[in-house]
Write a protein that holds these residues in place. Structure first.
Motif, PDB file in Angstrom:
ATOM      1  N   GLN A 179      45.010  40.829  36.946  1.00 27.27           N
ATOM      2  CA  GLN A 179      44.385  41.844  37.790  1.00 27.27           C
ATOM      3  C   GLN A 179      43.305  42.625  37.054  1.00 27.27           C
ATOM      4  OE1 GLN A 179      47.449  44.331  39.553  1.00 27.27           O
ATOM      5  NE2 GLN A 179      48.823  42.580  39.849  1.00 27.27           N
ATOM      6  N   GLY A 180      43.075  42.301  35.769  1.00 29.02           N
ATOM      7  CA  GLY A 180      41.975  42.935  35.046  1.00 29.02           C
ATOM      8  C   GLY A 180      42.384  43.827  33.890  1.00 29.02           C
ATOM      9  N   MET A 181      43.677  44.005  33.643  1.00 29.89           N
ATOM     10  CA  MET A 181      44.119  44.867  32.550  1.00 29.89           C
ATOM     11  C   MET A 181      44.009  44.128  31.218  1.00 29.89           C
ATOM     12  SD  MET A 181      47.825  46.753  32.041  1.00 29.89           S
ATOM     13  CE  MET A 181      47.638  47.759  33.515  1.00 29.89           C
ATOM     14  N   THR A 182      43.586  44.857  30.184  1.00 29.81           N
ATOM     15  CA  THR A 182      43.532  44.322  28.824  1.00 29.81           C
ATOM     16  C   THR A 182      44.663  44.947  28.009  1.00 29.81           C
ATOM     17  OG1 THR A 182      41.130  44.149  29.002  1.00 29.81           O
ATOM     18  CG2 THR A 182      42.079  44.003  26.795  1.00 29.81           C
ATOM     19  N   ILE A 183      45.358  44.108  27.242  1.00 29.69           N
ATOM     20  CA  ILE A 183      46.553  44.581  26.544  1.00 29.69           C
ATOM     21  C   ILE A 183      46.483  44.173  25.081  1.00 29.69           C
ATOM     22  CG2 ILE A 183      49.078  44.485  26.433  1.00 29.69           C
ATOM     23  CD1 ILE A 183      49.039  43.751  29.428  1.00 29.69           C
ATOM     24  N   ILE A 184      46.708  45.134  24.203  1.00 31.88           N
ATOM     25  CA  ILE A 184      46.853  44.871  22.767  1.00 31.88           C
ATOM     26  C   ILE A 184      48.304  45.165  22.395  1.00 31.88           C
ATOM     27  CG2 ILE A 184      46.137  45.503  20.441  1.00 31.88           C
ATOM     28  CD1 ILE A 184      43.457  46.330  21.558  1.00 31.88           C
ATOM     29  N   ILE A 185      48.971  44.178  21.814  1.00 33.43           N
ATOM     30  CA  ILE A 185      50.373  44.326  21.444  1.00 33.43           C
ATOM     31  C   ILE A 185      50.505  44.125  19.935  1.00 33.43           C
ATOM     32  CG2 ILE A 185      52.696  43.381  21.674  1.00 33.43           C
ATOM     33  CD1 ILE A 185      52.054  42.596  24.502  1.00 33.43           C
TER      34      ILE A 185
END
Length: 599
Positions: A179-185
């Motif tokens: 849906q367009g979210m960027t995630i750094i884990i």
């Protein structure tokens, strides 16, 4: 721009300890980027640089197309610690961040329902302190996703969470990326990172490699990422030992040389520039720490957090301030020690009033009367009167040494010596004062020896003795039909010229001191808890300014001070008949200002 986060040639150190060395990384939009590395490798420092909590010393960082810290309104951060207020319930915690992120009611209730089901949260009325460590971490994940941000940074999000729930959370994150979210884990679960779109392997302040995890496995011919990471670490260590330049570039050794040992020599397998092709002709980005192909930049990007003053609606800031004050009060009153602090000024006022508000204070006097026959000496001792709340209580002694000993033993406050022939000498001095010789004057003088270690009581002792002697001398003059000479000054009585007690003079100072000490304790307690909480850092990242946090502590201190002042006044003026001749509101303002001064 295809990169949500772009990091180029960043160097950072604490003193002589270099944390990041020419660090480069690229996080693309709508992807999950996993950063893997051992403890002390620089992961937490890197996150603080991205969030603008630390200033970049050298290099350049771009976050959502802006300098670090300026895009935090569209970023959510979950710290490695829980980062929650333990005195809040689950619902209060979510509402707190609802106000900070300015989420509409409709969106909030929809997201809360979805996230509660996703992370399997218990009853919303339960306090965070009553939750297990795993449940607290699940709530922390829900908080980081409640505002549906463009960029989410999660530091060790799934530690202590069971495998089934961890898998569901990963599926949810993958769906949000679509849906367009960027995630750094940031995680140390290496195999968990295999679900990411891109993996960065961090060691000693730089990336060993950065690419799609499946391509890394295929390129290095290893069954899992842990083996890839170990191979790269061994190669780095070997290159350092041999003195050859380490170029973390993968080589197509399986196809070109049939060599599968994984220890690459740059002389045999030359380094290839970023963007070379892997065996499947897919472009791969590999970071080279020693040669990045770019110029070092000495200019630093300021990590200043933009103040919310002047950029947000006052109504929004007001409700954020209300939330901060509510949080401060909840944290303060959660401790039983806070009740002691609240009651401290009133308790001290009670002790003070009980100590000084006796109806009559008896001041003991050791009296040595040398007169053998009853005379003025005995008459004067009998007429010792009470002045204000103080009365001299005489004890007769047979010798002057005995009277002095009583003073030294603290069984008497003062020693009174009435000389021999006092009555006769006093009569001569009254009737023929101008012809009285030195012996007559000496024998008509009462001697007083005081213990001034109890200064306040010794002053009252002398004052009471002089007042009593004045009345006694008037009586003697009246018996002789003579007019006593009085001072030609007459004191006119007004409301403010009443005979105030000594305790009334000291009472305001004592009460101000009690308020000051109590507020120093309150400020120390609240500010210490503020800094210990991960919620402080989390709130700053969420967009709460330092100014609002500071004002919230001032308001909290004022509320606690008002409660303390009311309790103190009820104790001092309700339970005891202490005078208050000035304006009540004036003394209320003075007390409040003293409390703020303590903070």
């Amino acid at each position: 721009m295809t990169d949500a986060v772009c990091i180029n040639n960043v160097n950072f150190s604490y003193g002589s300890n270099k944390i990041l060395r020419n660090f480069c990384a690229h996080v693309k939009y709508s992807q999950i980027y996993s950063l893997l590395g051992p403890s002390g490798g620089g992961k937490t420092t890197l996150l603080k640089l991205i969030l603008g909590r630390l200033k970049v010393q050298q290099g350049q960082i771009s976050v959502l197309g802006m300098p670090p810290g300026e895009a935090n309104s569209n970023i959510s951060f979950m710290p490695q610690e829980i980062g929650l207020c333990y005195n809040f319930s689950i619902n209060q915690t979510l509402r707190y961040f609802k106000l900070i992120y300015q989420i509409s009611n409709e969106d909030f209730y929809t997201r809360r329902k979805t996230l509660t089901k996703l992370v399997n949260l218990p009853n919303g009325d339960r306090l965070v302190s009553q939750l297990s460590g795993g449940t607290q971490r699940r709530l922390s994940i829900a908080v980081s996703l409640i505002n549906n941000p463009g960029l989410v940074i999660l530091d060790e999000p799934t530690v202590g969470i069971d495998a089934v729930l961890r898998n569901e959370i990963w599926h949810y994150l993958v769906d949000k990326c679509r849906q367009g979210m960027t995630i750094i884990i940031v995680t140390h679960y290496i195999e968990e990172a295999a679900n990411s779109n891109r993996v960065g392997l961090l060691r000693n302040g730089h990336l060993l490699a950065e690419d799609d995890p499946k391509r890394l496995l295929a390129l290095y011919q290893e069954p899992n990422l842990e083996a890839v990471f170990l191979k790269l670490c061994c190669f780095e260590d070997k290159s350092i030992t041999s003195g050859k330049r380490y170029t973390n570039q993968p080589a197509n050794y399986n196809q070109q040389n049939g060599n599968g040992n994984g220890y690459f020599d740059s002389a045999t397998y030359p380094a290839k520039p970023p963007g070379h092709k892997d065996p499947n002709n897919n472009e791969m980005f590999v970071v080279t720490s020693a040669d990045t192909g770019g110029n070092d930049r000495n200019d630093s990007i300021s990590s200043s957090s933009t103040s919310s003053f002047g950029t947000r609606l006052w109504a929004v800031k007001f409700w954020i301030l209300v939330s901060l004050v509510y949080r401060n009060l909840a944290k303060f009153f959660y401790s039983y020690f806070s009740i002691i602090i609240i009651l401290l000024p009133a308790t001290q006022a009670l002790i003070y009033c009980l100590a000084v508000s006796k109806d009559t204070v008896h001041l003991k006097a050791a009296v040595f009367n040398q007169e053998l026959e009853p005379g003025y000496g005995n008459e004067f001792i009998r007429q010792l009167k009470q002045v204000r709340d103080y009365a001299i209580q005489p004890t007769m002694h047979s010798s002057w040494e005995s009277a002095l000993k009583a003073v030294h033993n603290r069984s008497a406050l003062g020693a009174i010596w009435i000389p021999n022939n006092y009555t006769e000498s006093f009569d001569i001095r009254i009737e023929d004062a101008f012809n009285a010789d030195n012996a007559t004057v000496d024998n008509s003088t009462i001697r007083l020896y005081m213990d001034n270690s109890m200064y306040v009581q010794s002053l009252e002792f002398v004052h009471t003795l002089l007042e009593s002697f004045t009345d006694f001398s008037k009586t003697v003059f009246k018996e002789k039909d003579m007019q006593a000479i009085e001072f030609p000054v007459e004191l006119e009585m007004t409301e403010l010229s009443k005979d105030f007690r000594f305790r009334d003079y000291y009472m305001p100072g004592y009460f101000l001191l009690f308020m000051y000490i109590a507020q120093i304790t309150v400020a120390s307690l609240t500010l210490t808890q503020e800094r210990k909480d991960g919620l402080f850092e989390r709130s700053l990242v969420a967009g709460v300014s330092h100014e609002l946090i500071f004002i919230s502590h001032i308001v909290t201190s004022c509320i606690i001070s008002i409660v303390q002042i009311v309790l103190l006044d009820l104790t001092a003026f309700g339970m005891f008949t202490n005078p208050n001749n000035g304006s009540y509101w004036l003394h209320f303002v003075f007390f409040l200002l003293q409390s703020l001064n303590a903070m």
